[in-house]
Design an enzyme around this catalytic site. Structure first.
Site, PDB file in Angstrom:
ATOM      1  N   LYS A   1     -11.266   5.265  -7.941  1.00 58.73           N
ATOM      2  CA  LYS A   1     -10.394   6.222  -7.906  1.00 58.73           C
ATOM      3  C   LYS A   1      -9.799   6.887  -6.780  1.00 58.73           C
ATOM      4  CE  LYS A   1     -11.292   6.523 -12.610  1.00 58.73           C
ATOM      5  NZ  LYS A   1     -12.481   5.575 -12.715  1.00 58.73           N
ATOM      6  N   ASP A   2     -10.281   6.397  -5.751  1.00 57.59           N
ATOM      7  CA  ASP A   2     -10.032   7.037  -4.317  1.00 57.59           C
ATOM      8  C   ASP A   2      -8.672   6.231  -4.023  1.00 57.59           C
ATOM      9  OD1 ASP A   2     -11.597   9.256  -3.619  1.00 57.59           O
ATOM     10  OD2 ASP A   2     -13.204   7.428  -2.847  1.00 57.59           O
TER      11      ASP A   2
END
Ligand SMILES: *Cc1c(COP(=O)(O)O)cnc(C)c1O
Length: 495
Positions: free
Chosen positions: A112-113
């Site tokens: 998700k980063d």
């Protein structure tokens, strides 16, 4: 010319990229999709030589056409910097006979980063471009990884507030600790008494609540979404598929124009949709292999053409994929319906009222790019153990789901096309599941004790994100029932 976006539920209304990013979700409840997926305008020969940041610019400028070069480059530079523990941002690692694209080298050690380190910059830039004066309130439902990545991305970003809802008993201990220790005056974290789908449905209802919107506006706030339904999340995810292909080429693992398969551990269908967009941009991808855990609603959908969420929700060792309503699938449904907003709307209405829908035969015929597969909990554990025993590489349970599905697909289809596996989380994030999969003797040990064991076993150092958890202070203790989410939001914002 500007690339415009329209809602999957309304053919009329068109917005620019920055407007779509600001809104997150369209007013009619639909998702924004580009009117057409743009083609890459640089060659693989050129891409081969590019850094991650340069690739990001080459891809994203095609989608976010109302951003100036300076704006977009500034967003990219602010996102993909030393927050990542490797200069290449997304390393490719050969594991057995597959290539793992490690997407977990950012601040919160999950993929998700990749999108959430740039979204705050895209969003604040979009706000400026559209003369928004309200503070932006990011409202997010998380199955574990989005929440922390969004909190880390938005913490102390001026002009923003962020509220994250997570299922109280549906995330790993490390995931929970990562969230409840989040610093930043503009952050709030709430455990809900329900599962991820309850959290996501609740958040969607808040976005559609006109009365609440009005109340917020009076207090100088407006909602936006950091969930993967925001195209500001989707577009940055297209980048790493382009990048990975170019690096395979540069490393002479594949020859020019050679097609590859991509296997993606899937929950909300964002990551794999990005791979589909990469294919449409011109990356030589053959099959998109969609890997599910025991919540195999997508596997069944690809097999039968019926999407049916009426089933038991299973808590698995890959919690970020414990999802029965894959929001981003709506974008694919819309596309295979021939960009027919009305048809899509009908299907989504059926999903809402009956919990299922069936696509037409013509629509199903357009799904040949996709293969579905799933892994049981035992398959997942076996994949972790066998891969460790044969290669020394330790993977997290989400990646292990993909790894199992990839192998099973190869065996059953005889298709031995070179395959990229999206590796979505660090094994350190799910240390207990990973270690006990490797050896039952770790069962009795405490999660933090296992971190050192994993370091010894894998030979990869403990990530900073884990180290800092050991002494971090708990800053968020709020909980609420699923029907109390609106009141909770108002309380947090002081309305
Ligand atoms: C979110 C997540 C997934 C699922 O990705 P989607 O884009 O929701 O399909 C898989 N693995 C991990 C570790 C995740 O955090």
């Amino acid at each position: 010319m500007n690339l415009l976006y329209k809602s999957t539920r309304n053919a009329q209304h068109m917005v620019t990229a920055s407007e779509a990013i600001l809104k997150g979700l369209a007013e009619d409840g639909g998702l924004f999709v580009p009117v057409s997926v743009p083609k890459l305008d640089v060659s693989m020969e050129e891409l081969k030589e590019m850094s991650y940041q340069e690739t990001a610019y080459a891809v994203m400028k095609q989608f976010l056409t109302d951003f100036t070069e300076e704006e977009l480059k500034s967003c990219i530079e602010s996102a993909y910097d030393s927050k990542f523990d490797t200069e290449v941002i997304a390393p490719l690692v050969k594991v057995g006979d597959t290539y793992h694209l490690e997407l977990f080298h950012g601040a919160t050690i999950a993929f998700k980063d990749m999108a959430l380190s740039i979204l705050p910059h895209l969003l604040t830039t979009s706000a400026k471009k559209n003369h928004v004066t309200h503070d932006i309130v990011i409202l997010t439902a998380t199955s574990g990884d989005t929440g922390k990545a969004a909190l880390a991305g938005f913490a102390d970003v001026p002009g923003t507030r962020i509220i994250v809802f997570y299922p109280k008993n549906g995330v790993s201990r490390v995931q929970e600790l990562q969230m409840v220790t989040q610093k930043g005056d503009n952050t709030a974290v709430v455990a809900i008494h329900g599962n991820f789908d309850n959290a996501q449905t609740g958040v969607k209802a808040l976005f559609e609540d006109k009365e609440l919107e009005q109340e917020l506006a009076e207090r100088g706030y407006q909602f936006s979404s950091a969930n993967s339904i925001n195209i500001g999340r989707l577009v940055p995810q297209v980048v790493y598929y382009v990048y990975a292909y170019a690096k395979l080429l540069q490393n002479e693992e594949i020859s020019q124009d050679e097609k590859i398969n991509v296997t993606v551990p899937t929950g909300n269908f964002g990551n794999i949709l990005a791979a589909y967009y990469a294919k449409q941009m011109g990356v030589p991808i053959e099959k998109l292999i969609c890997a599910s855990n025991e919540n195999k609603v997508l596997f069944d959908f690809f097999k039968t053409g019926t999407y049916d969420k009426n089933r038991e929700f299973v808590l698995t060792s890959s919690p970020s994929m414990d999802i029965l309503i894959s929001s981003n699938l709506e974008r694919l449904i819309y596309t295979i319906a021939g960009a027919d907003a009305k048809k899509n709307q009908e299907l989504m209405a059926a999903l809402k009222t009956e919990g299922k829908y069936e696509i037409t035969r013509e629509m199903k015929a357009q799904l040949s790019d996709f293969e579905g597969g799933f892994a049981t909990e035992e398959d997942t554990r076996a994949a972790i153990r066998d891969t460790y025993n044969s290669t020394g590489y330790v993977m997290d349970p989400h990646t292990a789901v993909a790894s199992h599905v990839c192998r099973a697909y190869r065996e059953s289809s005889g298709d031995h096309t070179k395959t990229l596996v999206a590796s979505t989380a660090s094994p350190y994030k799910f240390v207990k599941s990973v270690m006990t999969a490797i050896d039952g003797k770790y069962e009795s040990k405490d999660e933090f004790a296992l971190i050192d064991e994993l370091e010894k076993l894998s030979g990869t150092p403990v990530p900073h994100a884990i180290e800092e958890l050991q002494n971090a202070q708990i800053l968020h203790t709020r909980e609420c029932d699923t029907d109390q989410m609106k009141e909770t939001v108002k309380e947090i914002l002081g309305i």
